[in-house]
Design a protein around this motif. Structure first.
Motif, PDB file in Angstrom:
ATOM      1  N   ARG A   1      -3.532   9.272   0.247  1.00 17.03           N
ATOM      2  CA  ARG A   1      -4.238   7.983   0.133  1.00 17.03           C
ATOM      3  C   ARG A   1      -5.750   8.194   0.060  1.00 17.03           C
ATOM      4  O   ARG A   1      -6.459   7.527  -0.702  1.00 17.03           O
ATOM      5  CB  ARG A   1      -3.884   7.110   1.332  1.00 17.03           C
ATOM      6  CG  ARG A   1      -4.417   5.673   1.246  1.00 17.03           C
ATOM      7  CD  ARG A   1      -3.848   4.853   2.378  1.00 17.03           C
ATOM      8  NE  ARG A   1      -4.239   3.471   2.262  1.00 17.03           N
ATOM      9  CZ  ARG A   1      -5.408   2.971   2.658  1.00 17.03           C
ATOM     10  NH1 ARG A   1      -6.300   3.772   3.223  1.00 17.03           N
ATOM     11  NH2 ARG A   1      -5.690   1.685   2.494  1.00 17.03           N
TER      12      ARG A   1
ATOM     13  N   ARG B   1      -6.761   9.386  -3.388  1.00 20.56           N
ATOM     14  CA  ARG B   1      -6.706   8.337  -4.397  1.00 20.56           C
ATOM     15  C   ARG B   1      -7.939   7.437  -4.307  1.00 20.56           C
ATOM     16  O   ARG B   1      -8.473   6.994  -5.332  1.00 20.56           O
ATOM     17  CB  ARG B   1      -5.430   7.505  -4.212  1.00 20.56           C
ATOM     18  CG  ARG B   1      -4.171   8.189  -4.680  1.00 20.56           C
ATOM     19  CD  ARG B   1      -3.046   7.193  -4.866  1.00 20.56           C
ATOM     20  NE  ARG B   1      -2.819   6.431  -3.633  1.00 20.56           N
ATOM     21  CZ  ARG B   1      -1.969   6.766  -2.682  1.00 20.56           C
ATOM     22  NH1 ARG B   1      -1.268   7.910  -2.826  1.00 20.56           N
ATOM     23  NH2 ARG B   1      -1.812   6.004  -1.612  1.00 20.56           N
ATOM     24  N   GLN B   2      -8.330   7.148  -3.060  1.00 25.67           N
ATOM     25  CA  GLN B   2      -9.490   6.280  -2.897  1.00 25.67           C
ATOM     26  C   GLN B   2     -10.816   7.023  -3.154  1.00 25.67           C
ATOM     27  O   GLN B   2     -11.783   6.418  -3.598  1.00 25.67           O
ATOM     28  CB  GLN B   2      -9.497   5.672  -1.486  1.00 25.67           C
ATOM     29  CG  GLN B   2      -8.325   4.736  -1.228  1.00 25.67           C
ATOM     30  CD  GLN B   2      -8.346   4.193   0.183  1.00 25.67           C
ATOM     31  OE1 GLN B   2      -9.137   4.647   1.022  1.00 25.67           O
ATOM     32  NE2 GLN B   2      -7.493   3.185   0.445  1.00 25.67           N
ATOM     33  N   ASP B   3     -10.889   8.302  -2.864  1.00 26.51           N
ATOM     34  CA  ASP B   3     -12.118   9.103  -3.035  1.00 26.51           C
ATOM     35  C   ASP B   3     -11.734  10.394  -3.725  1.00 26.51           C
ATOM     36  O   ASP B   3     -11.353  11.367  -3.061  1.00 26.51           O
ATOM     37  CB  ASP B   3     -12.777   9.354  -1.684  1.00 26.51           C
ATOM     38  CG  ASP B   3     -14.159   9.995  -1.836  1.00 26.51           C
ATOM     39  OD1 ASP B   3     -14.597  10.208  -2.986  1.00 26.51           O
ATOM     40  OD2 ASP B   3     -14.770  10.291  -0.790  1.00 26.51           O
TER      41      ASP B   3
ATOM     42  N   ARG C   1     -16.384   8.501   6.214  1.00 27.84           N
ATOM     43  CA  ARG C   1     -15.856   7.385   5.438  1.00 27.84           C
ATOM     44  C   ARG C   1     -15.176   6.350   6.337  1.00 27.84           C
ATOM     45  O   ARG C   1     -15.303   5.146   6.105  1.00 27.84           O
ATOM     46  CB  ARG C   1     -14.890   7.906   4.376  1.00 27.84           C
ATOM     47  CG  ARG C   1     -14.275   6.789   3.521  1.00 27.84           C
ATOM     48  CD  ARG C   1     -13.384   7.391   2.462  1.00 27.84           C
ATOM     49  NE  ARG C   1     -12.754   6.340   1.680  1.00 27.84           N
ATOM     50  CZ  ARG C   1     -13.319   5.721   0.646  1.00 27.84           C
ATOM     51  NH1 ARG C   1     -14.563   6.037   0.278  1.00 27.84           N
ATOM     52  NH2 ARG C   1     -12.692   4.785  -0.024  1.00 27.84           N
ATOM     53  N   HIS C   2     -14.413   6.839   7.370  1.00 24.59           N
ATOM     54  CA  HIS C   2     -13.597   5.936   8.191  1.00 24.59           C
ATOM     55  C   HIS C   2     -14.175   5.715   9.585  1.00 24.59           C
ATOM     56  O   HIS C   2     -13.546   4.977  10.371  1.00 24.59           O
ATOM     57  CB  HIS C   2     -12.169   6.480   8.324  1.00 24.59           C
ATOM     58  CG  HIS C   2     -11.445   6.572   7.013  1.00 24.59           C
ATOM     59  ND1 HIS C   2     -10.896   5.475   6.377  1.00 24.59           N
ATOM     60  CD2 HIS C   2     -11.212   7.628   6.182  1.00 24.59           C
ATOM     61  CE1 HIS C   2     -10.337   5.850   5.248  1.00 24.59           C
ATOM     62  NE2 HIS C   2     -10.521   7.168   5.089  1.00 24.59           N
TER      63      HIS C   2
ATOM     64  N   PRO D   1      -9.794   0.908   4.618  1.00 21.37           N
ATOM     65  CA  PRO D   1     -10.034   1.147   3.187  1.00 21.37           C
ATOM     66  C   PRO D   1     -10.993   2.314   2.983  1.00 21.37           C
ATOM     67  O   PRO D   1     -11.740   2.659   3.872  1.00 21.37           O
ATOM     68  CB  PRO D   1     -10.597  -0.168   2.692  1.00 21.37           C
ATOM     69  CG  PRO D   1     -11.199  -0.815   3.903  1.00 21.37           C
ATOM     70  CD  PRO D   1     -10.415  -0.376   5.083  1.00 21.37           C
TER      71      PRO D   1
END
Length: 371
Positions: free
Chosen positions: A313, A316-318, A336-337, A371
């Motif tokens: 995941r 895919r996002q980064d 990021r999170h 996200p």
């Protein structure tokens, strides 16, 4: 020329010569083939003696017990003891010894001296020496008209008498050095006849005249003296021995049976109602599947799946995360999170225990939820 009449004449002549020779040389003889004993004669060695005495109008009985109710010994009776001397108890042995001293006549085979030393009956009677003698044979002669059957051989373990019995002896066959095959001595008012073997009184031997005459002289029967033939000595009945000697085993079996019944009775009773058929929630199925997978390999498979799903995941996002590995990847994901890099690094490591597994799954789930 027809040769048929000639052949018939020749064959008839040969047949006639054969028949004449057969009937001339043939001699008819009667032979006796001993048959196998049947019925009572198969287990009662004194059956022939009993039938012989009965035909002479002498009161006789074959028994397999020494119970006073079954064998009421009279003062002048004769008792022949077959097999089983060692099975006679102390009480019966003393009763027989007292009966002999009161006027009874006892006939028996004492057997080897080693066995006689441990037999209650022979100890109660006395009269035997403890010296061990070898087996031997003596030829006994009787006054039978037929000289071919006037004698027989009596074989068996010899015995010796003590001094008192030897002084009261009425008849001895054998010698003091080599032992006796037969002895009759007085004991109190009665008599004791000892034989090295009771074979002359058994079924097979009584078919000979010499053994018959010897048996009559040993027993000296009369119409006033009852002859008791003990061919075997039975022990107490099974049920009597079970309830008198086996009661500890019966008590233990009863306790075990009651315990088994108590254990099995817990399963008895009214039937329980069947549980209602209800559909389980989807979350319960997922939880059950997760618990199964965790028990199978301590959660290693679930942890690996969670790590792969979180990385897939994130990449895919980064897409830049696809080129990173190790510490650089962990720092990128932490920025990021908003997660501590050290905590994120521990989440991707193999958990050592259940607590570590729980913390790792929680951290990886936070990565997927943001996200």
């Amino acid at each position: 020329m027809n040769r048929a009449p000639v052949l018939v004449i020749v064959l008839a002549s040969v047949l006639a010569v054969g028949l004449i020779g057969f009937f001339t040389l043939f001699e008819r003889q009667e032979i006796t083939v001993p048959a196998e004993a049947k019925g009572e004669a198969k287990y009662n060695r004194f059956f022939a003696l009993e039938r012989t005495l009965a035909k002479l109008d002498i009161p006789v009985s074959s028994v397999a017990t020494l119970s006073p109710s079954r064998v009421p010994l009279g003062e002048n009776d004769t008792l022949v003891l077959g097999d089983g001397l060692e099975r006679i108890g102390v009480d019966d042995a003393q009763r027989i010894a007292d009966w002999v001293n009161a006027g009874g006549h006892l006939v028996l085979a004492p057997g080897p001296a080693d066995d006689a030393a441990h037999t209650p009956l022979l100890e109660a009677l006395g009269g035997l020496s403890s010296k061990r003698m070898e087996e031997g044979c003596d030829r006994l002669s009787t006054d039978v008209p037929d000289k071919s059957e006037a004698s027989f051989v009596l074989c068996g373990p010899r015995f010796l008498l003590d001094d008192e019995a030897a002084e009261n002896a009425d008849l001895l066959i054998g010698g003091h050095q080599r032992g006796y095959s037969f002895a009759r001595y007085y004991a109190g008012d009665g008599e004791v006849s000892l034989l090295s073997d009771l074979a002359p009184l058994s079924n097979r031997e009584l078919g000979h005249a010499a053994q018959q005459r010897f048996a009559l002289r040993v027993l000296a029967p009369s119409e006033e003296r009852h002859v008791w033939l003990l061919y075997a000595l039975d022990g107490p009945s099974f049920w009597l021995a079970l309830f008198t000697r086996g009661w500890p085993g019966l008590l233990a079996l009863t306790v075990l049976l009651l315990a088994w019944m108590a254990m099995r009775s817990a399963r008895l009773g009214p039937l329980m109602p069947a549980p209602p058929l209800q559909r389980r929630a989807l979350l319960e199925h997922v939880q059950a599947a997760g618990e199964f997978l965790y028990r199978r390999d301590a959660g290693l498979g679930l942890h690996a799946l969670a790590c792969r799903a979180a990385l897939a995941r994130a990449r895919r996002q980064d897409p830049s995360c696809a080129e990173l590995e190790g510490e650089a990847l962990y720092e990128r994901l932490a920025d990021r999170h908003g997660v501590d890099p050290a905590q994120l690094a521990r989440a991707f490591q193999i958990p050592a225990n259940a607590n570590a597994f729980r913390e790792s799954i929680t951290t990886l789930a936070r990565l997927r939820s943001r996200p």
